[in-house]
Motif scaffolding. Structure first.
Motif, PDB file in Angstrom:
ATOM      1  N   THR A 108       0.840  -1.206   0.000  1.00  0.00           N
ATOM      2  CA  THR A 108       0.000   0.000   0.000  1.00  0.00           C
ATOM      3  C   THR A 108       0.870   1.250   0.000  1.00  0.00           C
ATOM      4  O   THR A 108       0.632   2.183  -0.775  1.00  0.00           O
ATOM      5  N   GLU A 109       1.889   1.259   0.853  1.00  0.00           N
ATOM      6  CA  GLU A 109       2.770   2.428   0.901  1.00  0.00           C
ATOM      7  C   GLU A 109       3.493   2.625  -0.429  1.00  0.00           C
ATOM      8  O   GLU A 109       3.634   3.749  -0.898  1.00  0.00           O
ATOM      9  N   ARG A 110       3.940   1.534  -1.033  1.00  0.00           N
ATOM     10  CA  ARG A 110       4.631   1.641  -2.328  1.00  0.00           C
ATOM     11  C   ARG A 110       3.688   2.204  -3.391  1.00  0.00           C
ATOM     12  O   ARG A 110       4.065   3.079  -4.173  1.00  0.00           O
ATOM     13  N   ALA A 111       2.450   1.711  -3.425  1.00  0.00           N
ATOM     14  CA  ALA A 111       1.478   2.197  -4.408  1.00  0.00           C
ATOM     15  C   ALA A 111       1.142   3.672  -4.173  1.00  0.00           C
ATOM     16  O   ALA A 111       0.972   4.436  -5.132  1.00  0.00           O
ATOM     17  N   LEU A 112       1.061   4.089  -2.913  1.00  0.00           N
ATOM     18  CA  LEU A 112       0.805   5.497  -2.612  1.00  0.00           C
ATOM     19  C   LEU A 112       1.963   6.372  -3.097  1.00  0.00           C
ATOM     20  O   LEU A 112       1.743   7.464  -3.636  1.00  0.00           O
ATOM     21  N   ARG A 113       3.196   5.887  -2.941  1.00  0.00           N
ATOM     22  CA  ARG A 113       4.348   6.643  -3.454  1.00  0.00           C
ATOM     23  C   ARG A 113       4.297   6.720  -4.983  1.00  0.00           C
ATOM     24  O   ARG A 113       4.585   7.763  -5.572  1.00  0.00           O
ATOM     25  N   GLN A 114       3.922   5.616  -5.641  1.00  0.00           N
ATOM     26  CA  GLN A 114       3.776   5.623  -7.104  1.00  0.00           C
ATOM     27  C   GLN A 114       2.763   6.681  -7.521  1.00  0.00           C
ATOM     28  O   GLN A 114       2.981   7.442  -8.467  1.00  0.00           O
ATOM     29  N   ALA A 115       1.619   6.684  -6.834  1.00  0.00           N
ATOM     30  CA  ALA A 115       0.548   7.623  -7.180  1.00  0.00           C
ATOM     31  C   ALA A 115       0.993   9.058  -6.958  1.00  0.00           C
ATOM     32  O   ALA A 115       0.727   9.943  -7.778  1.00  0.00           O
ATOM     33  N   ASP A 116       1.688   9.289  -5.857  1.00  0.00           N
ATOM     34  CA  ASP A 116       2.150  10.633  -5.536  1.00  0.00           C
ATOM     35  C   ASP A 116       3.144  11.124  -6.589  1.00  0.00           C
ATOM     36  O   ASP A 116       3.121  12.283  -6.996  1.00  0.00           O
ATOM     37  N   ALA A 117       4.002  10.213  -7.057  1.00  0.00           N
ATOM     38  CA  ALA A 117       5.015  10.585  -8.051  1.00  0.00           C
ATOM     39  C   ALA A 117       4.414  10.842  -9.431  1.00  0.00           C
ATOM     40  O   ALA A 117       5.053  11.471 -10.277  1.00  0.00           O
ATOM     41  N   SER A 118       3.176  10.395  -9.643  1.00  0.00           N
ATOM     42  CA  SER A 118       2.556  10.585 -10.963  1.00  0.00           C
ATOM     43  C   SER A 118       2.262  12.045 -11.258  1.00  0.00           C
ATOM     44  O   SER A 118       2.143  12.440 -12.416  1.00  0.00           O
ATOM     45  N   GLY A 119       2.105  12.855 -10.205  1.00  0.00           N
ATOM     46  CA  GLY A 119       1.826  14.274 -10.388  1.00  0.00           C
ATOM     47  C   GLY A 119       0.373  14.596 -10.663  1.00  0.00           C
ATOM     48  O   GLY A 119       0.013  15.758 -10.779  1.00  0.00           O
ATOM     49  N   SER A 120      -0.475  13.566 -10.774  1.00  0.00           N
ATOM     50  CA  SER A 120      -1.906  13.801 -11.025  1.00  0.00           C
ATOM     51  C   SER A 120      -2.652  13.952  -9.703  1.00  0.00           C
ATOM     52  O   SER A 120      -2.293  13.327  -8.713  1.00  0.00           O
TER      53      SER A 120
END
Length: 197
Positions: A108-120
């Motif tokens: 979950t934490e990894r996916a949240l970091r992915q989402a945050d890095a997307s810039g959307s």
């Protein structure tokens, strides 16, 4: 930060905070919580929606349906996530359900970091698909939407969490329009032999 984490209902948050301060914490099956000496906090509340398939009489066959099942909080000790806490809606309101550990925390934490890095600008939610033993981070495209309402929009993004079911790559973002049809096919039982379906 592009992620717009929703505010959990106050009774849900209070129930988790009360559980963190209760003797139930020491009896929980979460060694990391029992052994942590410092203060604990409940952070990053995520609404947990459950995906199913509606009955053919309620909607077109195989149409996805979601319902809010609870809220999940990451339990942190300092900078470390130790466990998660789930709450459930009951007839009397929101109540603490249980603490747990396991691979979904780091995922979950990894996916949240992915989402945050997307810039959307996403509103993060969790989408559970119990029939497939699958959990995804659901990135809803309307950050101002009511986190308790709505179904996945075709333009929303799903990030399957690890462990993911066979044939689905964990941490690979998919548009709902691409992934949901693949999942729905797995959820709809095949027609019985000899039936006209």
């Amino acid at each position: 930060m592009p992620l717009h984490v929703s505010q959990a209902p106050a009774p849900a948050q209070h129930s988790v905070l009360a559980a963190l301060g209760s003797p139930a914490l020491r009896a929980a099956g979460t060694p990391a919580l029992r052994s942590f000496p410092g203060p604990l906090s409940a952070e990053l509340p995520l609404p947990v929606h459950v995906l199913g398939v509606t009955a053919p009489t309620a909607a077109p066959a195989g149409a996805p349906a979601t319902r809010l099942a609870g809220w999940r909080f990451l339990i942190r000790g300092g900078e470390v996530t130790l466990a998660a806490a789930d709450t459930l809606r009951t007839a009397g309101g929101w109540t603490f359900s249980h603490f747990f550990e396991g691979p979904y925390l780091a995922s979950t934490e990894r996916a949240l970091r992915q989402a945050d890095a997307s810039g959307s600008p996403w509103q993060p939610r969790l989408l559970s698909i119990p029939d497939l033993y699958m959990l995804t981070l659901w990135l809803h495209g309307d950050p101002a939407a009511d986190p308790a309402e709505g179904a996945p929009d075709p333009a929303d993004v799903l990030i399957p969490l690890a462990p993911a079911p066979p044939g689905i790559a964990a941490h690979r973002p998919h548009r709902v329009a691409d992934l949901l049809p693949r999942l729905t096919v797995r959820l709809v039982p095949p027609p019985l032999l000899g039936s006209t379906a």
